[in-house]
Design an enzyme around this catalytic site. Structure first.
Site, PDB file in Angstrom:
ATOM      1  CD  GLU A 117      -3.038   0.799   2.305  1.00 43.84           C
ATOM      2  OE1 GLU A 117      -3.419   1.780   2.954  1.00 43.84           O
ATOM      3  OE2 GLU A 117      -3.446  -0.367   2.516  1.00 43.84           O
ATOM      4  CG  ASP A 119      -1.993   4.575   2.655  1.00 43.14           C
ATOM      5  OD1 ASP A 119      -2.624   4.016   1.755  1.00 43.14           O
ATOM      6  OD2 ASP A 119      -1.737   4.041   3.746  1.00 43.14           O
ATOM      7  CD  GLU A 121      -4.745   7.056   5.297  1.00 46.62           C
ATOM      8  OE1 GLU A 121      -5.589   6.141   5.259  1.00 46.62           O
ATOM      9  OE2 GLU A 121      -3.940   7.197   6.240  1.00 46.62           O
TER      10      GLU A 121
END
Length: 354
Positions: A117, A119, A121
């Site tokens: 993953e 990210d 955010e």
């Protein structure tokens, strides 16, 4: 009459040329001359939130809504083994505490036990307080070894669109905000499986994270202010499409090898995979002014920094052992004076043009 027509022709031609120069210069900021934004139907699919995903009539942009019933999200229709993922994004305004807007890559739906993953955010806040955001990286299910960094921005992301991008190639990962690289992770042999290596999809979501997003869960989403609207447009996907190689057999996730060498070479030589001296200076300014947490300086979590960490003395001196900024000073009058100075001080602009 002939002179007037000639003048109008020249004027319109100059206007077209100037417009093209402006567009080309903007696209060249991150090498986007080689990437065309896609239509939603070309490479994206609805993920969740029935009715809360609203596509524009020209299919070039999409709104993701959060209300008291559900959030929403979309996913790329294909999985990519390395790629460049980019979008212009505008966040909700006013009271946004408890909200997370995410733009990220993941393969958690396919490789459930050992997912990768990357990210970006965005973390909402109470009214009058700025949005914050974090970047993170997981490889091979290494969720117990979080590699997050947290930052503020030098602009209000709810006022206008800004471009956020993730580059992921075989040797490095770069997170971009507009033309500024804010974080670079260079692959080290010692990282082993902690460097993302399996195909991933692109995701964009808005959801209720009241339990942790704002002040550790102190402030929750207030649906009096709903619906909360995040907007995505000019979404770009560039990478090696390997969806046809992914299969699920008897619960075991496997994928057959696809030669991505040509795509990888393009990703490794493109403008957005190289940080020039001006961009490097902009990244230093950003990290000095706006980064307020880094796992690399969190000696409580990591007595020995993870192998990809590059310890910068100027950064290290600014952080406590917890990886958070040292603020110093304990006298109330000192705190009040500092608050007044911060209030009256404008936020420094970060740009690779400086």
């Amino acid at each position: 009459m002939r002179d007037s027509i000639y003048y109008l022709w020249i004027n319109n031609r100059l206007r077209v040329i100037i417009t093209m120069v402006v567009i080309v210069s903007w696209r060249c900021v991150l090498g986007l001359e080689n990437i065309s934004p896609i239509f939603f139907d070309e490479g994206l699919s609805h993920l969740f939130g029935e009715g809360n995903l609203i596509r524009s009539p020209d299919d070039r942009s999409v709104r993701l809504l959060l209300d008291k019933y559900t959030g929403s999200g979309f996913i790329s229709s294909s999985m990519y083994n390395h790629g460049f993922f980019s979008s212009l994004i505008k966040l909700p305004g006013a009271y946004t505490a408890g909200i997370v807007v995410a733009f990220y890559t993941s393969n958690g739906d396919v490789f459930v036990k050992n997912h990768d993953e990357l990210d970006i955010e965005f973390l909402g806040n109470v009214e009058g307080k700025p949005w914050r955001f974090q970047t993170n990286m997981y490889g091979n299910g290494s969720t117990n070894r979080g590699r997050e960094e947290r930052y503020r921005l030098w602009f209000d992301p709810s006022k206008e669109f800004h471009r956020y991008s993730i580059l992921w190639n075989p040797t490095k990962i770069i997170f971009w905000v507009d033309d500024v690289p804010i974080r670079e992770v260079k692959r080290k042999e010692e990282m082993k499986g902690d460097y993302p290596q399996k195909p991933m999809s692109l995701y964009a979501t808005i959801w209720d994270a009241s339990s942790w997003a704002t002040s550790g869960g102190k402030f929750a989403v207030d649906y009096i202010f709903s619906p909360f609207v995040s907007e995505f447009k000019d979404i770009a996907l560039d990478g090696c499409n390997v969806s046809d190689s992914i299969s699920t057999v008897s619960g075991d996730n496997n994928y057959s090898y696809i030669n991505c060498s040509i795509s990888d070479q393009l990703l490794m030589t493109s403008d957005y995979s190289t940080i020039n001296p001006k961009q490097a200076a902009a990244m230093r300014r950003f990290r000095e002014c706006y980064m307020y947490y880094s796992y690399c300086y969190d000696t409580i979590r990591y007595v020995v920094p993870p192998p990809e960490c590059v310890i910068v003395k100027a950064e290290k001196d600014r952080f406590k052992d917890t990886g958070r900024l040292k603020f110093g000073g304990s006298h109330p009058k000192v705190h009040r004076a500092r608050r007044r100075r911060r209030k009256n001080r404008s936020m420094p602009v970060v740009s690779a043009d400086q």
